[in-house]
Design a protein around this motif. Structure first.
Motif, short mmCIF file in Angstrom:
data_model
loop_
_atom_site.label_atom_id
_atom_site.label_comp_id
_atom_site.label_asym_id
_atom_site.label_seq_id
_atom_site.Cartn_x
_atom_site.Cartn_y
_atom_site.Cartn_z
N PRO A 261 49.81 9.59 -65.04
CA PRO A 261 49.05 8.35 -64.81
C PRO A 261 49.99 7.22 -64.40
CG PRO A 261 48.43 9.38 -66.89
CD PRO A 261 49.64 10.10 -66.41
N ALA A 262 49.55 6.42 -63.46
CA ALA A 262 50.35 5.27 -63.04
C ALA A 262 50.24 4.14 -64.07
CB ALA A 262 49.89 4.78 -61.68
N VAL A 263 51.23 3.27 -64.07
CA VAL A 263 51.19 2.04 -64.85
C VAL A 263 50.65 0.95 -63.93
CG1 VAL A 263 52.56 0.38 -66.16
CG2 VAL A 263 53.17 2.80 -66.19
N THR A 264 49.77 0.11 -64.43
CA THR A 264 49.13 -0.87 -63.55
C THR A 264 49.15 -2.27 -64.14
OG1 THR A 264 46.92 -0.49 -64.49
CG2 THR A 264 47.57 0.89 -62.62
N ALA A 265 49.00 -3.24 -63.24
CA ALA A 265 48.80 -4.64 -63.61
C ALA A 265 47.94 -5.28 -62.53
CB ALA A 265 50.14 -5.37 -63.74
N GLU A 266 47.28 -6.38 -62.90
CA GLU A 266 46.41 -7.08 -61.96
C GLU A 266 47.10 -8.31 -61.40
OE1 GLU A 266 43.29 -5.81 -61.24
OE2 GLU A 266 43.95 -4.16 -62.54
N PHE A 267 46.90 -8.54 -60.09
CA PHE A 267 47.43 -9.75 -59.46
C PHE A 267 46.49 -10.15 -58.34
CE2 PHE A 267 50.14 -11.91 -56.28
CZ PHE A 267 50.62 -12.95 -57.05
N ARG A 268 45.96 -11.35 -58.44
CA ARG A 268 45.07 -11.91 -57.43
C ARG A 268 43.93 -10.95 -57.08
NH1 ARG A 268 48.13 -15.85 -58.51
NH2 ARG A 268 48.67 -17.45 -56.97
N GLY A 269 43.35 -10.31 -58.08
CA GLY A 269 42.21 -9.45 -57.88
C GLY A 269 42.53 -8.05 -57.40
N VAL A 270 43.79 -7.71 -57.35
CA VAL A 270 44.22 -6.39 -56.88
C VAL A 270 44.94 -5.68 -58.02
CG1 VAL A 270 45.76 -5.18 -55.29
CG2 VAL A 270 44.34 -7.06 -54.47
N THR A 271 44.71 -4.39 -58.16
CA THR A 271 45.43 -3.57 -59.13
C THR A 271 46.66 -2.98 -58.45
OG1 THR A 271 43.39 -2.99 -60.27
CG2 THR A 271 45.30 -1.59 -60.68
N VAL A 272 47.82 -3.22 -59.04
CA VAL A 272 49.08 -2.71 -58.50
C VAL A 272 49.52 -1.54 -59.37
CG1 VAL A 272 51.45 -3.31 -57.86
CG2 VAL A 272 49.65 -5.05 -57.76
N ALA A 273 49.74 -0.38 -58.76
CA ALA A 273 50.05 0.85 -59.50
C ALA A 273 51.47 1.30 -59.23
CB ALA A 273 49.07 1.96 -59.10
N LYS A 274 52.19 1.62 -60.31
CA LYS A 274 53.60 1.96 -60.22
C LYS A 274 53.93 3.13 -61.15
CE LYS A 274 56.26 -0.41 -58.35
NZ LYS A 274 56.78 -0.39 -56.98
N ALA A 275 55.13 3.70 -60.97
CA ALA A 275 55.67 4.66 -61.92
C ALA A 275 56.09 3.93 -63.19
CB ALA A 275 56.85 5.41 -61.32
N GLY A 276 56.34 4.69 -64.26
CA GLY A 276 56.59 4.11 -65.57
C GLY A 276 58.01 3.66 -65.81
N LEU A 277 58.37 3.54 -67.08
CA LEU A 277 59.66 2.97 -67.47
C LEU A 277 60.86 3.84 -67.10
CD1 LEU A 277 58.78 1.58 -71.02
CD2 LEU A 277 59.26 0.23 -68.97
N TRP A 278 60.63 5.10 -66.70
CA TRP A 278 61.74 5.93 -66.21
C TRP A 278 62.09 5.57 -64.77
CZ3 TRP A 278 60.26 8.85 -62.03
CH2 TRP A 278 58.89 9.09 -61.89
N SER A 279 61.33 4.68 -64.17
CA SER A 279 61.65 4.10 -62.86
C SER A 279 61.90 2.61 -63.08
CB SER A 279 60.50 4.32 -61.89
OG SER A 279 59.43 3.42 -62.18
N PRO A 330 56.36 9.29 -74.84
CA PRO A 330 55.13 8.60 -74.40
C PRO A 330 54.66 7.47 -75.31
CG PRO A 330 54.93 10.97 -74.07
CD PRO A 330 56.21 10.75 -74.83
N ASP A 331 54.67 7.68 -76.61
CA ASP A 331 54.20 6.63 -77.51
C ASP A 331 55.08 5.39 -77.44
OD1 ASP A 331 52.09 8.19 -78.33
OD2 ASP A 331 53.08 8.92 -80.14
N GLU A 332 56.40 5.60 -77.42
CA GLU A 332 57.32 4.47 -77.34
C GLU A 332 57.17 3.75 -76.01
OE1 GLU A 332 62.10 3.44 -77.80
OE2 GLU A 332 61.42 5.53 -77.70
N ALA A 333 57.01 4.51 -74.93
CA ALA A 333 56.85 3.90 -73.62
C ALA A 333 55.58 3.05 -73.57
CB ALA A 333 56.81 4.97 -72.54
N ASP A 334 54.49 3.56 -74.11
CA ASP A 334 53.23 2.80 -74.12
C ASP A 334 53.39 1.50 -74.91
OD1 ASP A 334 52.00 4.73 -72.62
OD2 ASP A 334 50.96 5.67 -74.31
N SER A 335 54.10 1.57 -76.02
CA SER A 335 54.30 0.39 -76.85
C SER A 335 55.13 -0.66 -76.12
CB SER A 335 54.98 0.78 -78.16
OG SER A 335 55.30 -0.36 -78.93
N VAL A 336 56.23 -0.22 -75.49
CA VAL A 336 57.10 -1.15 -74.77
C VAL A 336 56.36 -1.77 -73.60
CG1 VAL A 336 59.18 -1.32 -73.35
CG2 VAL A 336 59.23 -0.03 -75.50
N LEU A 337 55.64 -0.95 -72.83
CA LEU A 337 54.91 -1.48 -71.67
C LEU A 337 53.83 -2.46 -72.10
CD1 LEU A 337 54.57 1.71 -69.47
CD2 LEU A 337 55.63 -0.45 -68.78
N GLY A 338 53.16 -2.14 -73.19
CA GLY A 338 52.11 -3.04 -73.67
C GLY A 338 52.65 -4.42 -73.99
#
Length: 593
Positions: A261-279, A330-338
């Motif tokens: 699954p990609a990591v995402t964030a919203e900006f100006r009404g658009v969802t931006v999808a990226k690789a996770g913390l290993w990138s 995965p759990d640690e990555a989700d926590s850090v990203l959050g």
């Protein structure tokens, strides 16, 4: 926001491709024209990039892609970043007298992930036979490709290294005992033979079983065996000494491509999808969430104020990259990203941006101790062989870069892919295979406390960071660029120009670019330039003077020296497709209809 535009943004409805080399773009478009989908096209184009841009990527390298299918628009990441071999321990490197992973030589090799990942993608989401996909690259390898000027320049810088220390590379890349001249034809018959052997490994059965047999030949057959035998022989590394690699055939067998699954964030009404913390992908997301707290006029990249605000946001995001990013569970990555992407945290970070340029390394507080890497401002005074990455230097002079390609087809499949590593100057050519190993482990730290530490089985934190955009849950754009630590920086400018100020893709790519160097480099020898900012001279005297007045240490580079972006877009409502590619260096092109 009007700017000089070198080419039109291509528009059509059948299919669009864009890449860092015209042969890859033409190949991908040819596949679309012959009925292939975006994944068939991207795979064929990627193998052509091995032949056309061997100084920028190779089969021994790695790959990160973000994609969405017509059947399932959810953005997913193809994780083609190989892990550290079993023998790649901090203790082993320290015992060799090393305090950093070398930037050149097989000791720095992660398990090659690009080829196996492309083949996996072809089997899972493509439709073509492997032989048809690889036919383009085999043809170019056997008949030859024109040596682009930057390839000729790169070869000239490593001629003595090859002649004195890497004889297999000298034989492969300097046939006839000289550096090929620009636009001279260069062949790679050995790599063509390697590809034919992969094809011949799969006879009979189904399309997917034939691809699986080729993957087995790569992972557990002749490729893995040849790499282990050759890499184990000591050879010159970037620290000026000879070391043997530690990669083995068993390490190849342990690599498994995957869609995540990609990591995402919203900006100006658009969802931006990226690789996770290993990138470094979340850097772009963090910077966008920070900039979301500023008005449009404060982030206009055609003004000194806008450049200043964007650069300061990037400094903060990049500091967090060093402090918190790595191949976490995965759990640690989700926590850090959050925590890193929370509205409260982004508001706190935005509040740190003042009227003057910051000069400190400032990771934020997310409730766990931040890692603080050694901040080295000068390269070590030791004999050096090779460079960490053939990327854009601070002055704007281009050593090379990575590669990138984007494809969208008429059915609504999109993929943005950044292949890299395994360039011809990374380590000696394996004579039986026609390519070199990569050096991605140089992005790890020899410190057990670092989240991006070296450890067997862990992915190094890569700089490869393609992007997918979605609107109302549907994929609408794929984009990316080479450039090491600059990749998300240049993409951020593109997104601000297109999403905030309405530039079309080619206008945004052509516009003056800039980046900060106030971040520890991901590449050997891991130096940084506090407060550094590099900007194209086309930005104008008023902008440059305004940045210096704000305290930035500005380096003015050539007028067309920063960034190698490409992009494709799709309007789900109308079916209209677009494509654009970087004109810098006269090498990247878009194609489509």
């Amino acid at each position: 926001m009007a700017t000089h535009q070198t080419r039109p943004t291509l528009r059509g409805s059948f299919g669009m491709c864009a890449s860092t080399h015209w042969l890859a773009s033409a190949t991908a478009q040819s596949v679309l024209e012959r009925g292939g989908n975006a994944f068939d096209a991207a795979t064929a184009g990627a193998f052509v990039l091995h032949v056309a841009e061997p100084h920028l990527n190779g089969p021994g390298g790695d790959l990160v892609a973000v994609l969405a299918t017509a059947a399932d628009p959810a953005p997913r990441v193809l994780a083609g970043q190989g892990h550290a071999p079993h023998g790649a321990t901090i203790e082993h490197f320290r015992a060799r007298g090393l305090n950093r992973v070398p930037g050149a030589g097989a000791l720095a090799a992660a398990v090659p992930g690009a080829v196996d990942s492309w083949l996996w993608l072809l089997a899972e989401l493509g439709t073509w036979e492997l032989a048809d996909v690889l036919d383009y690259a085999i043809g170019y390898a056997e008949r030859g490709v024109p040596v682009v000027p930057q390839l000729a320049h790169t070869l000239s810088t490593v001629e003595e290294l090859f002649r004195s220390h890497w004889p297999t590379s000298y034989a492969q890349w300097m046939p006839g005992g000289h550096v090929p001249a620009p636009y001279e034809t260069l062949t790679n018959a050995v790599y063509a033979r390697t590809l034919r052997r992969l094809i011949n490994a799969g006879v009979g059965g189904t399309r997917t079983s034939r691809i699986a047999a080729a993957r087995a030949a790569w992972r557990t057959g002749f490729v893995a065996a040849a790499v282990e035998d050759f890499a184990s022989v000591p050879h010159r590394h970037s620290d000026g000494r000879d070391h043997a690699g530690v990669i083995t055939a068993a390490d190849f067998a342990d690599f498994v491509p995957s869609l995540e699954p990609a990591v995402t964030a919203e900006f100006r009404g658009v969802t931006v999808a990226k690789a996770g913390l290993w990138s470094q992908g979340p850097v772009l997301l963090q910077a966008l969430t920070i900039l979301g707290h500023f008005g449009d006029e404060q982030i206009d990249p055609s003004t000194a104020e806008g450049v200043h605000t964007i650069v300061e946001a990037l400094k903060l995001a990049m500091a967090d990259r060093e402090a918190y990013y790595g191949h976490l569970d995965p759990d640690e990555a989700d926590s850090v990203l959050g925590r890193l992407l929370s509205p409260r945290y982004s508001r706190e970070r935005a509040g740190l941006i003042g009227p003057a340029a910051s000069t400190e390394f400032r990771p934020g507080d997310i409730g766990v101790p931040p890692y603080r890497p050694p901040l080295v401002t000068r390269e070590p005074a030791t004999p050096a062989v090779g460079v960490g990455e053939p990327t854009v230097q601070q002055t704007g002079e281009t050593r090379g870069d990575t590669c990138h390609l984007d494809v969208v087809d008429r059915w609504g499949n999109l993929i943005s892919a950044t292949p890299s590593g395994g360039w011809l100057q990374s380590s000696p050519t394996v004579p039986e295979l026609g390519f070199a190993l990569g050096t991605r482990l140089q992005m790890t730290w020899l410190d057990p406390a670092a989240p991006s530490r070296l450890a067997p089985g862990r992915r190094p934190r890569t700089t490869l960071t393609p992007t997918l955009l979605l609107r109302d849950g549907l994929a609408v754009a794929a984009l990316g660029t080479p450039g090491g630590d600059q990749q998300d920086q240049w993409q951020l400018i593109y997104l601000v120009r297109t999403l905030v100020f309405g530039s079309d893709p080619q206008q945004a790519i052509d516009a003056p670019a800039f980046h900060t160097t106030a971040v520890p480099s991901s590449f050997w020898p891991r130096t940084w330039t506090p407060n550094g900012l590099v900007i194209e001279e086309r930005a104008g005297r008023e902008v440059i003077d305004g940045l210096r007045a704000r305290g930035h240490d500005v380096t003015v580079s050539g007028p067309w020296s920063q960034g190698r972006l490409s992009a494709v877009t799709r309007d789900p409502a109308t079916g209209v497709l677009q494509a654009a590619a970087n004109p810098r260096g006269a090498q990247g092109y878009a194609a489509g209809r």
